[in-house]
Design an enzyme around this catalytic site. Structure first.
Site, mmCIF file in Angstrom:
data_model
loop_
_atom_site.group_PDB
_atom_site.id
_atom_site.type_symbol
_atom_site.label_atom_id
_atom_site.label_comp_id
_atom_site.label_asym_id
_atom_site.label_seq_id
_atom_site.Cartn_x
_atom_site.Cartn_y
_atom_site.Cartn_z
ATOM 1 N N ASP A 131 23.967 41.898 32.277
ATOM 2 C CA ASP A 131 22.594 41.446 32.575
ATOM 3 C C ASP A 131 22.092 40.597 31.419
ATOM 4 O O ASP A 131 22.430 40.846 30.257
ATOM 5 C CB ASP A 131 21.676 42.662 32.755
ATOM 6 C CG ASP A 131 20.535 42.360 33.712
ATOM 7 O OD1 ASP A 131 20.460 42.971 34.782
ATOM 8 O OD2 ASP A 131 19.694 41.486 33.371
ATOM 9 N N ASN A 132 21.275 39.588 31.730
ATOM 10 C CA ASN A 132 20.649 38.820 30.648
ATOM 11 C C ASN A 132 19.231 39.318 30.379
ATOM 12 O O ASN A 132 18.499 38.735 29.582
ATOM 13 C CB ASN A 132 20.631 37.310 30.966
ATOM 14 C CG ASN A 132 19.715 36.968 32.136
ATOM 15 O OD1 ASN A 132 19.185 37.852 32.798
ATOM 16 N ND2 ASN A 132 19.531 35.685 32.392
ATOM 17 N N ARG A 182 40.697 34.860 39.136
ATOM 18 C CA ARG A 182 41.648 35.029 38.027
ATOM 19 C C ARG A 182 42.229 36.424 37.971
ATOM 20 O O ARG A 182 43.410 36.615 37.765
ATOM 21 C CB ARG A 182 40.955 34.722 36.691
ATOM 22 C CG ARG A 182 41.159 33.320 36.177
ATOM 23 C CD ARG A 182 40.799 33.204 34.718
ATOM 24 N NE ARG A 182 39.503 33.787 34.415
ATOM 25 C CZ ARG A 182 38.333 33.184 34.563
ATOM 26 N NH1 ARG A 182 38.278 31.962 35.047
ATOM 27 N NH2 ARG A 182 37.215 33.806 34.233
ATOM 28 N N TYR A 239 15.505 29.618 45.482
ATOM 29 C CA TYR A 239 16.113 30.913 45.803
ATOM 30 C C TYR A 239 16.863 30.827 47.131
ATOM 31 O O TYR A 239 18.048 31.156 47.204
ATOM 32 C CB TYR A 239 15.006 31.961 45.868
ATOM 33 C CG TYR A 239 15.475 33.382 46.103
ATOM 34 C CD1 TYR A 239 16.095 34.114 45.092
ATOM 35 C CD2 TYR A 239 15.266 34.012 47.328
ATOM 36 C CE1 TYR A 239 16.508 35.429 45.307
ATOM 37 C CE2 TYR A 239 15.662 35.316 47.545
ATOM 38 C CZ TYR A 239 16.281 36.024 46.530
ATOM 39 O OH TYR A 239 16.679 37.330 46.740
ATOM 40 N N HIS A 259 10.121 46.235 39.551
ATOM 41 C CA HIS A 259 9.381 45.755 38.382
ATOM 42 C C HIS A 259 7.879 45.807 38.675
ATOM 43 O O HIS A 259 7.435 45.285 39.691
ATOM 44 C CB HIS A 259 9.818 44.316 38.085
ATOM 45 C CG HIS A 259 9.478 43.867 36.714
ATOM 46 N ND1 HIS A 259 8.182 43.734 36.284
ATOM 47 C CD2 HIS A 259 10.265 43.537 35.664
ATOM 48 C CE1 HIS A 259 8.189 43.323 35.037
ATOM 49 N NE2 HIS A 259 9.434 43.199 34.634
HETATM 50 P P1 NAD Z 1 15.882 42.302 39.931
HETATM 51 O O1 NAD Z 1 15.146 41.098 39.468
HETATM 52 O O2 NAD Z 1 15.332 43.631 39.596
HETATM 53 O O3 NAD Z 1 17.383 42.264 39.431
HETATM 54 C C1 NAD Z 1 18.079 41.082 39.141
HETATM 55 C C2 NAD Z 1 18.805 41.292 37.817
HETATM 56 O O4 NAD Z 1 19.563 40.125 37.526
HETATM 57 C C3 NAD Z 1 17.838 41.495 36.644
HETATM 58 O O5 NAD Z 1 18.260 42.607 35.902
HETATM 59 C C4 NAD Z 1 17.941 40.191 35.860
HETATM 60 O O6 NAD Z 1 17.676 40.365 34.496
HETATM 61 C C5 NAD Z 1 19.370 39.788 36.152
HETATM 62 N N1 NAD Z 1 19.630 38.352 36.029
HETATM 63 C C6 NAD Z 1 18.898 37.332 36.534
HETATM 64 N N2 NAD Z 1 19.477 36.164 36.248
HETATM 65 C C7 NAD Z 1 20.617 36.452 35.541
HETATM 66 C C8 NAD Z 1 21.634 35.681 34.970
HETATM 67 N N3 NAD Z 1 21.612 34.330 35.031
HETATM 68 N N4 NAD Z 1 22.640 36.300 34.321
HETATM 69 C C9 NAD Z 1 22.662 37.638 34.208
HETATM 70 N N5 NAD Z 1 21.713 38.434 34.733
HETATM 71 C C10 NAD Z 1 20.711 37.843 35.409
HETATM 72 O O7 NAD Z 1 16.060 42.148 41.512
HETATM 73 P P2 NAD Z 1 16.672 43.142 42.566
HETATM 74 O O8 NAD Z 1 15.613 43.414 43.551
HETATM 75 O O9 NAD Z 1 17.369 44.263 41.908
HETATM 76 O O10 NAD Z 1 17.744 42.177 43.259
HETATM 77 C C11 NAD Z 1 19.130 42.258 42.978
HETATM 78 C C12 NAD Z 1 19.874 41.285 43.870
HETATM 79 O O11 NAD Z 1 19.649 41.602 45.253
HETATM 80 C C13 NAD Z 1 19.461 39.837 43.694
HETATM 81 O O12 NAD Z 1 20.594 39.013 43.753
HETATM 82 C C14 NAD Z 1 18.563 39.571 44.874
HETATM 83 O O13 NAD Z 1 18.587 38.222 45.260
HETATM 84 C C15 NAD Z 1 19.167 40.462 45.928
HETATM 85 N N6 NAD Z 1 18.153 40.842 46.933
HETATM 86 C C16 NAD Z 1 17.192 41.762 46.655
HETATM 87 C C17 NAD Z 1 16.231 42.063 47.606
HETATM 88 C C18 NAD Z 1 15.159 43.094 47.364
HETATM 89 O O14 NAD Z 1 14.336 43.307 48.269
HETATM 90 N N7 NAD Z 1 15.104 43.766 46.245
HETATM 91 C C19 NAD Z 1 16.252 41.422 48.849
HETATM 92 C C20 NAD Z 1 17.229 40.464 49.085
HETATM 93 C C21 NAD Z 1 18.200 40.191 48.127
#
Ligand code: NAD
Ligand code: UDP
Length: 320
Positions: A37-38, A110, A149, A185
């Site tokens: 995670d970043n 890979r 997105y 969050h």
């Molecule tokens: P979130 O924002 O809590 O989690 C995303 C995580 O990715 C965060 O910890 C963030 O720090 C990390 N991140 C972002 N950009 C990054 C990068 N470039 N490199 C490394 N880490 C990175 O969101 P979430 O709700 O936990 O969503 C997780 C995944 O599920 C996402 O891909 C999102 O698109 C997908 N999703 C979630 C929902 C939902 O309702 N929660 C719905 C549809 C899709």
């Protein structure tokens, strides 16, 4: 040395809302877990319960940069999910979904790992078909404020399927619909977290538009179960497959439910509907039922009870 008896799973976005629950679940199943995670929207607090587990490792890295690591499977969840967060730096959002996914697909290729891409109901845009089935191609504005997105995730799906067709990579694409639960969050501006926090503080509940738009809300435990089942399907099953709860509510109904369940004195305030806000969303989950034997079990009231308790504790801690 690798422990070859165990699956080594990479969870990108592992310190986020869904990712942290997924890491916990995989550890319980006996996997070695590398959480990458970043920390853009994720936090170390989200993984505080597992950070000292000897089978768990945290790696601060941005997936838009290449990564070399040995793993058996990759859950690619890295990407901000809430409109506020993904619109804050839209160029980085697209980079994460395109460059980031290329890097993760390259890594999977890979090391011959399976890869699961966390896609989204946003690939359907503002859907003209209801409920949404996987064979619907969507109705997405390519130049709007949600496009970084929506189009990013659509391109990520394209890349997954090109790696599958061209390089026979083992891919799984799950289209996640609105998911909620503890560890969302608090400032992500999403409807469930906003309404609960506003209600607990007895502040106005901000309904955008007239509140007649619909969403279908899936509790986090159900969603994680779906992701794990999807990863464990046979190599011939790629998806895309919808993962979500098919019970649909208007946003106004959600507001009233949250006010009732919290015993809040909050009143409903109507605000401007954001640009390109989808009018309706409901997954058709027939494919998930058939291929994964999966369907959500947690009713909205039950899931909201857990989520309200979580935010209540969070707000109390913040005020002491
Ligand atoms: P979130 O924002 O809590 O989690 C995303 C995580 O990715 C965060 O910890 C963030 O720090 C990390 N991140 C972002 N950009 C990054 C990068 N470039 N490199 C490394 N880490 C990175 O969101 P979430 O709700 O936990 O969503 C997780 C995944 O599920 C996402 O891909 C999102 O698109 C997908 N999703 C979630 C929902 C939902 O309702 N929660 C719905 C549809 C899709
Ligand atoms: N919404 C709302 N009030 C809020 C936050 C969101 O009325 O305080 C609405 C938003 O306009 C959308 C729905 O709730 O119609 C779901 O929004 P969210 O950001 O949670 O998810 P998404 O739009 O990505 O499905």
């Amino acid at each position: 040395m690798r422990n070859y008896g165990r699956t080594r799973s990479l969870v990108t976005g592992g310190a986020g809302f869904l990712g942290s629950h997924l890491c916990e679940r995989l550890l319980k199943e006996g996997h070695e877990v590398i959480c990458l995670d970043n920390c853009y929207t994720g936090t170390k607090e989200n993984i505080s319960r597992i950070i000292h587990d000897s089978s768990f490792e945290f790696l601060r890295h941005d997936i838009t940069f290449p990564l070399f690591i040995e793993v058996d499977e990759i859950f690619n969840l890295a990407c901000p999910a809430s409109p506020i967060h993904y619109q804050f730096d839209p160029i980085q959002t697209t980079k994460t979904s395109v460059h980031g996914v290329i890097n993760m697909l390259g890594l999977a290729n890979r090391v011959k790992a399976k890869i699961l891409q966390a896609s989204t109901s946003e690939v359907y845009g503002d859907p003209a078909i209801h409920p949404q089935r996987e064979d619907y191609w969507g109705n997405v504005n390519p130049i709007g404020i949600r496009s970084c997105y929506d189009e990013g995730k659509r391109c990520a799906e394209t890349l997954c399927f090109d790696y599958f067709r061209q390089l026979r990579l083992k891919i799984k694409v799950g289209r996640i619909f609105n998911t909620y639960g503890p560890r969302m969050h608090p400032n992500d501006g999403r409807v469930v977290s906003n309404f609960i926090i506003q209600a607990l503080k007895n502040q106005p509940i901000t309904v955008y538009g007239d509140g007649s738009q619909t969403r279908s809300f899936c509790y986090v435990d159900d969603l994680i179960e779906g992701l794990v089942l999807l990863m464990n399907t046979g190599d011939d099953f790629t998806g895309p497959v919808n993962l979500g709860n098919s019970e649909e509510f208007t946003i106004l109904q959600l507001a009233e439910k949250v006010i009732g369940m919290t015993g809040s004195t909050s009143e409903i305030f109507f605000e401007t509907l954001p640009q390109d806000d989808p009018q309706q969303r409901q997954p058709d989950i027939a494919l998930a039922k058939e291929q994964l034997g999966w369907e959500p079990k947690v009713k909205l009231e039950e899931g909201l009870t857990h989520t309200i308790a979580y935010f209540d504790t969070l707000l109390r801690k913040a005020s002491t």
